[in-house]
Scaffold this motif. Sequence first.
Motif, PDB file in Angstrom:
ATOM      1  N   GLY A 170       0.789  -1.211   0.000  1.00 51.67           N
ATOM      2  CA  GLY A 170       0.000   0.000   0.000  1.00 51.67           C
ATOM      3  C   GLY A 170       0.824   1.265   0.000  1.00 51.67           C
ATOM      4  N   SER A 171       2.134   1.164   0.027  1.00 54.45           N
ATOM      5  CA  SER A 171       2.975   2.358   0.027  1.00 54.45           C
ATOM      6  C   SER A 171       3.143   2.863  -1.405  1.00 54.45           C
ATOM      7  N   VAL A 172       3.599   4.080  -1.518  1.00 57.65           N
ATOM      8  CA  VAL A 172       3.864   4.650  -2.838  1.00 57.65           C
ATOM      9  C   VAL A 172       4.989   3.865  -3.507  1.00 57.65           C
ATOM     10  N   LEU A 173       5.989   3.489  -2.732  1.00 58.21           N
ATOM     11  CA  LEU A 173       7.089   2.714  -3.301  1.00 58.21           C
ATOM     12  C   LEU A 173       6.587   1.368  -3.824  1.00 58.21           C
ATOM     13  N   ASP A 174       5.626   0.767  -3.139  1.00 51.35           N
ATOM     14  CA  ASP A 174       5.041  -0.475  -3.619  1.00 51.35           C
ATOM     15  C   ASP A 174       4.362  -0.242  -4.962  1.00 51.35           C
ATOM     16  N   ALA A 175       3.668   0.881  -5.101  1.00 50.84           N
ATOM     17  CA  ALA A 175       3.031   1.221  -6.378  1.00 50.84           C
ATOM     18  C   ALA A 175       4.091   1.430  -7.456  1.00 50.84           C
ATOM     19  N   VAL A 176       5.169   2.110  -7.127  1.00 51.28           N
ATOM     20  CA  VAL A 176       6.250   2.326  -8.094  1.00 51.28           C
ATOM     21  C   VAL A 176       6.845   0.990  -8.525  1.00 51.28           C
ATOM     22  N   ASN A 177       6.976   0.056  -7.589  1.00 49.44           N
ATOM     23  CA  ASN A 177       7.538  -1.258  -7.919  1.00 49.44           C
ATOM     24  C   ASN A 177       6.636  -2.081  -8.830  1.00 49.44           C
ATOM     25  N   GLN A 178       5.389  -1.692  -8.974  1.00 47.43           N
ATOM     26  CA  GLN A 178       4.465  -2.394  -9.863  1.00 47.43           C
ATOM     27  C   GLN A 178       4.636  -1.960 -11.324  1.00 47.43           C
ATOM     28  N   LEU A 179       5.342  -0.865 -11.547  1.00 46.43           N
ATOM     29  CA  LEU A 179       5.543  -0.351 -12.905  1.00 46.43           C
ATOM     30  C   LEU A 179       6.503  -1.235 -13.688  1.00 46.43           C
ATOM     31  N   PRO A 180       6.441  -1.172 -15.031  1.00 48.83           N
ATOM     32  CA  PRO A 180       7.450  -1.869 -15.841  1.00 48.83           C
ATOM     33  C   PRO A 180       8.851  -1.321 -15.524  1.00 48.83           C
ATOM     34  N   PRO A 181       9.887  -2.126 -15.678  1.00 53.25           N
ATOM     35  CA  PRO A 181      11.238  -1.735 -15.267  1.00 53.25           C
ATOM     36  C   PRO A 181      11.737  -0.397 -15.813  1.00 53.25           C
ATOM     37  N   ALA A 182      11.468  -0.090 -17.071  1.00 53.46           N
ATOM     38  CA  ALA A 182      11.986   1.164 -17.646  1.00 53.46           C
ATOM     39  C   ALA A 182      11.400   2.370 -16.925  1.00 53.46           C
ATOM     40  N   TYR A 183      10.101   2.337 -16.653  1.00 53.83           N
ATOM     41  CA  TYR A 183       9.456   3.453 -15.960  1.00 53.83           C
ATOM     42  C   TYR A 183       9.821   3.457 -14.471  1.00 53.83           C
ATOM     43  N   ARG A 184       9.905   2.278 -13.906  1.00 54.69           N
ATOM     44  CA  ARG A 184      10.233   2.152 -12.481  1.00 54.69           C
ATOM     45  C   ARG A 184      11.585   2.791 -12.181  1.00 54.69           C
ATOM     46  N   ALA A 185      12.582   2.489 -13.015  1.00 56.42           N
ATOM     47  CA  ALA A 185      13.928   3.006 -12.777  1.00 56.42           C
ATOM     48  C   ALA A 185      13.950   4.527 -12.850  1.00 56.42           C
ATOM     49  N   VAL A 186      13.297   5.090 -13.859  1.00 53.04           N
ATOM     50  CA  VAL A 186      13.311   6.539 -14.034  1.00 53.04           C
ATOM     51  C   VAL A 186      12.563   7.225 -12.892  1.00 53.04           C
ATOM     52  N   ILE A 187      11.379   6.714 -12.551  1.00 58.11           N
ATOM     53  CA  ILE A 187      10.584   7.296 -11.454  1.00 58.11           C
ATOM     54  C   ILE A 187      11.365   7.211 -10.143  1.00 58.11           C
ATOM     55  N   TYR A 188      11.951   6.064  -9.888  1.00 56.58           N
ATOM     56  CA  TYR A 188      12.688   5.890  -8.637  1.00 56.58           C
ATOM     57  C   TYR A 188      13.874   6.855  -8.559  1.00 56.58           C
ATOM     58  N   LEU A 189      14.667   6.903  -9.611  1.00 58.04           N
ATOM     59  CA  LEU A 189      15.849   7.767  -9.589  1.00 58.04           C
ATOM     60  C   LEU A 189      15.471   9.242  -9.461  1.00 58.04           C
ATOM     61  N   HIS A 190      14.369   9.632 -10.086  1.00 56.53           N
ATOM     62  CA  HIS A 190      13.970  11.047 -10.045  1.00 56.53           C
ATOM     63  C   HIS A 190      13.364  11.414  -8.692  1.00 56.53           C
ATOM     64  N   TYR A 191      12.386  10.654  -8.220  1.00 54.85           N
ATOM     65  CA  TYR A 191      11.658  11.049  -7.023  1.00 54.85           C
ATOM     66  C   TYR A 191      12.287  10.577  -5.711  1.00 54.85           C
ATOM     67  N   TYR A 192      12.909   9.420  -5.704  1.00 57.28           N
ATOM     68  CA  TYR A 192      13.474   8.897  -4.458  1.00 57.28           C
ATOM     69  C   TYR A 192      14.929   9.283  -4.267  1.00 57.28           C
ATOM     70  N   GLU A 193      15.675   9.316  -5.369  1.00 57.61           N
ATOM     71  CA  GLU A 193      17.102   9.626  -5.251  1.00 57.61           C
ATOM     72  C   GLU A 193      17.406  11.083  -5.595  1.00 57.61           C
ATOM     73  N   GLY A 194      16.456  11.781  -6.222  1.00 57.84           N
ATOM     74  CA  GLY A 194      16.615  13.202  -6.487  1.00 57.84           C
ATOM     75  C   GLY A 194      17.482  13.562  -7.673  1.00 57.84           C
ATOM     76  N   TYR A 195      17.682  12.650  -8.609  1.00 57.79           N
ATOM     77  CA  TYR A 195      18.494  12.946  -9.787  1.00 57.79           C
ATOM     78  C   TYR A 195      17.697  13.762 -10.798  1.00 57.79           C
ATOM     79  N   THR A 196      18.402  14.575 -11.577  1.00 61.32           N
ATOM     80  CA  THR A 196      17.775  15.331 -12.661  1.00 61.32           C
ATOM     81  C   THR A 196      17.644  14.425 -13.880  1.00 61.32           C
ATOM     82  N   ALA A 197      16.890  14.894 -14.873  1.00 63.02           N
ATOM     83  CA  ALA A 197      16.701  14.100 -16.094  1.00 63.02           C
ATOM     84  C   ALA A 197      18.036  13.855 -16.793  1.00 63.02           C
TER      85      ALA A 197
END
Length: 161
Positions: free
Chosen positions: A97-124
């Motif tokens: 039920g966490s947001v991270l759990d929802a992010v982990n449900q995404l396909p790998p290409a989207y998951r990696a980009v979303i994770y790196l941008h929102y959780y790790e704070g990297y720019t595009a």
Amino acid sequence: MNKMKEAERLAFTYADAILRLSYTYLKNTDDAQDVCQTVFVKLLSQPREFDTPDHEKAYILRMTANACKDLMKSPWRKRKCDLADYLEVPAPEVRDGSVLDAVNQLPPAYRAVIYLHYYEGYTAAEIGSILGIPKATVHTRLVRGREKLKPYLEEFGYGYV
């Protein structure tokens, strides 16, 4: 001879040889110590009489080699991995039920980009460099990833912003 004295005699006489032989087979100190303990337990639970100390030593070393081979053949050993390989980067705790759990449900290409941008704070641009993709592709995956994330977040009761 009582069991305590026999255990002390066996440990003093053969522990080093058992550990060294076990380590040559297993290449792991902890597994070698486990085999050493197994051999001593078997020796103490099933006492035997030997003609000579050389015969006793040969028997104990053969017992050690067999215990090592048994451990190497075990299905558990084939499926295990060294924890040290995974201690370098701790994974964030995921709860249902966490947001991270929802992010982990995404396909790998989207998951990696979303994770790196929102959780790790990297720019595009940084994400593009890390993943080896163009900056425009990162932006596209962020947009598409957010769109794919929307149903997951609604399912968990989060309002999509």
